[in-house]
Scaffold this active site. Structure first.
Site, short mmCIF file in Angstrom:
data_model
loop_
_atom_site.label_atom_id
_atom_site.label_comp_id
_atom_site.label_asym_id
_atom_site.label_seq_id
_atom_site.Cartn_x
_atom_site.Cartn_y
_atom_site.Cartn_z
N ASP A 71 8.07 0.44 -12.66
CA ASP A 71 9.01 -0.90 -12.59
C ASP A 71 7.74 -2.17 -12.72
OD1 ASP A 71 8.02 -0.18 -10.00
OD2 ASP A 71 9.41 -1.64 -8.98
N GLU B 206 8.60 0.62 -6.96
CA GLU B 206 7.52 -0.09 -5.93
C GLU B 206 7.54 -1.44 -5.58
OE1 GLU B 206 3.65 -1.26 -4.36
OE2 GLU B 206 4.58 -1.97 -6.24
N1 BES Z 1 -0.26 -3.25 -7.30
C1 BES Z 1 0.41 -3.66 -6.06
C2 BES Z 1 -0.43 -3.47 -4.96
C3 BES Z 1 -1.85 -4.11 -4.79
C4 BES Z 1 -1.89 -5.39 -4.49
C5 BES Z 1 -2.75 -3.41 -4.87
C6 BES Z 1 -2.79 -6.10 -4.39
C7 BES Z 1 -4.07 -4.08 -4.69
C8 BES Z 1 -4.22 -5.40 -4.55
C9 BES Z 1 1.89 -3.50 -6.07
O1 BES Z 1 2.49 -3.30 -7.09
C10 BES Z 1 2.54 -4.45 -5.05
O2 BES Z 1 2.42 -5.51 -5.43
N2 BES Z 1 3.15 -4.13 -3.93
C11 BES Z 1 3.90 -4.84 -3.20
C12 BES Z 1 4.78 -3.96 -2.21
C13 BES Z 1 5.76 -4.53 -1.57
C14 BES Z 1 6.82 -5.04 -2.30
C15 BES Z 1 6.30 -3.56 -0.33
C16 BES Z 1 3.13 -5.98 -2.58
O3 BES Z 1 1.95 -5.44 -2.05
O4 BES Z 1 3.45 -7.00 -2.40
ZN ZN Z 2 1.51 -2.10 -8.73
#
Ligand code: BES
Ligand code: ZN
Length: 496
Positions: free
Chosen positions: A119, A186
């Protein structure tokens, strides 16, 4: 090979020079069927699988089905798992399926579980994109692949498919057994995935030797890293309501308790302009900093200028590299995201909004516990609300909390990832923690009792969640080599 990869020095693959053919066209859209080496990524980006918006849910299913086919094509046994229903934007909608692929069941080989998400975040051209967000564009002057999901997280997922496709095309044996776990929620808190993994820990996810999460980026733009920590996140919605409907400020201003006034007052008590959280007791839960740990941040290859480059500004709260790094990796943060119900359009509408919802989230670090954090938030907000002496009503709601995660890097899984990075990039990667969150990480570590790491493909300036999200072509190619090489290093690692 059609996937754009051919073997170079075993076990590192080299890019196919043929693939550059036609690359002289500036801003050439990467057509799904052309002889480019990223046609599959182009097809993936063309499906707008936005999980956070109910009106896009059909596209998320479509993306899941597309991915299921792709994984089957490269030789996996693949299954699609229904996670039940969800309420989104006031509608009951089916959750996107978890796609599980299995490649190989050789008991003499290690088994690596790979995680990614299919997604994406929403994107509109009018947000400030230079190109159509759901078309993969190869910008040849910069050699970047631009499009929503290019780096987060469709590029990394396609990297794994490229690895298997290359092995298939060349008749090579894959040195480990692989299990893929690709989810479609995710970006919206991984609803249902924890329960699914726990339920299947002795079934689908039995005998996992190590976990590789493909969903993060380098710390800067030049040097690769291997990541061993993530912050958790707790998301809050604070609603203040009063009048039954919106009012004219000329007619009612001065007579009423205004919900926006109350909300803005409370939101201003959450965090200081210097990014310090003002909720009493929160920092008491944070694991104390040791000298050894501080040294790790001091030694990390990084400059404040790297942040400035990514943000297009010079607005960090500190000029110290160490403080900036610790602010992102090892301390909590509180961000104010928006106010639903507020007047946010252009123009000068003289309205008193009758009901407003302020949204904010707290990134969590060890040893913070989401439940304790929510208690502290609730108490603080109730106390601040009482000070307002307003007749409006207040309601606090919490959304998808995720716990922080930190792994032990003294493990053959990390040695394999470090050795693979050295083989592909010729440098020893920094071991980093990340400020973002991937809710399932801790569940993999705990429920499957396995070592977990994050092996990034893209760079810090890729603009994940932002406009003009991109993946450098070199990161796509070398990132694919990295994933393949990692499997060989895992296979040859002495399991301890
Ligand atoms: N790929 C990101 C996670 C990430 C962000 C890894 C920055 C390394 C550095 C992931 O897709 C994401 O954005 N996750 C959300 C999760 C939330 C909706 C619970 C986030 O971090 O905001
Ligand atoms: Zn991500």
């Amino acid at each position: 090979a059609r996937g754009g990869l051919r073997p170079g020095l075993d076990p590192v693959y080299g890019p196919d020079p043929q693939c550059r053919a036609g690359a002289e066209h500036h801003h050439r859209r990467a057509p799904a069927a052309a002889g480019f080496h990223h046609p599959q990524l182009a097809e993936a980006v063309e499906i707008p699988s936005v999980s956070g918006d109910a009106s896009f849910r059909a596209e998320v299913y479509k993306m899941g089905a597309w991915l299921k086919n792709k994984i089957a094509e490269v030789g996996c046994d693949v299954s699609s798992h229904d996670l039940g229903m969800q309420t989104l934007d006031g509608q009951e909608v089916q959750l996107p399926p978890v796609i599980v692929g299995e490649y190989g069941r050789d008991p003499s080989k290690k088994t690596v579980l790979v995680y990614g998400h299919y997604d994406v975040q929403p994107a509109l051209k009018s947000d400030g994109w230079g190109t159509e967000p759901f078309e993969l564009v190869h910008d040849t002057p910069t050699d970047r692949l631009i499009g929503r999901g290019s780096t987060d997280d469709k590029g990394p997922i396609m990297g794994w498919i490229n690895v298997l496709e290359a092995h298939k095309a060349l008749g090579l044996d894959v040195p480990v057994n692989l299990k893929f776990c690709f989810e479609g929620m995710e970006e919206s808190g991984s609803v249902g995935l924890d329960e699914f993994v726990v339920e299947h820990k002795d079934k689908l996810f039995q005998h996992i030797d190590a976990v590789c999460i493909s969903d993060n980026y380098w710390l800067g733009t030049k040097k690769p890293c291997v990541t061993h920590g993530l912050r958790g996140v707790a998301y809050y919605k604070l609603t203040i309501s009063g009048p039954a409907h919106d009012l004219h400020s000329g007619v009612f201003g001065g007579m009423m308790h205004e919900p926006m006034t109350d909300l803005v007052q409370i939101m201003s008590t959450l965090v200081s302009p210097q990014a310090k959280i003002l909720i009493p007791g929160l920092y008491d839960q944070v694991a104390p900093l040791t000298d050894e740990e501080r040294q790790v941040y001091e030694d990390m290859e990084f400059e404040v200028a790297d942040v400035d480059q990514c943000t297009g500004s010079s607005t960090t709260v500190s000029d110290s590299k160490t403080d900036v790094l610790m602010g992102r990796m090892r301390y909590p943060s509180l961000s104010l995201h928006g106010i639903e119900g507020a007047f946010a359009e252009p123009g000068s509408k003289t309205v008193i909004p009758h009901k407003v919802t302020g949204k904010f989230s707290i990134r969590l670090v060890p040893d913070m516990d989401p439940a304790k954090v929510t208690d502290a938030v609730q108490k603080h907000i109730e106390a601040e609300f009482a000070k307002l002496k307003t007749k409006n009503t207040m309601h606090l709601e919490e959304d998808h909390p995720g716990k922080p995660w930190v792994a032990d890097t003294k493990h053959w899984n990390y040695e394999a990832a470090i050795a693979a990075t050295e083989a592909v990039y010729g440098v020893r990667p920094d071991l980093t923690r990340e400020g973002g969150s991937i809710p399932i990480t801790l569940t993999f570590a705990d429920a499957l009792n396995a070592n977990v790491l994050l092996l990034p493909m893209g760079r810090s300036d890729d603009g994940a969640h932002s406009t003009n999200e991109k993946l450098d072509l070199s990161n796509y190619i070398k990132g694919t080599q990295l994933l393949g090489t990692y499997l060989y290093k895992v296979a040859s690692a002495a399991a301890s």
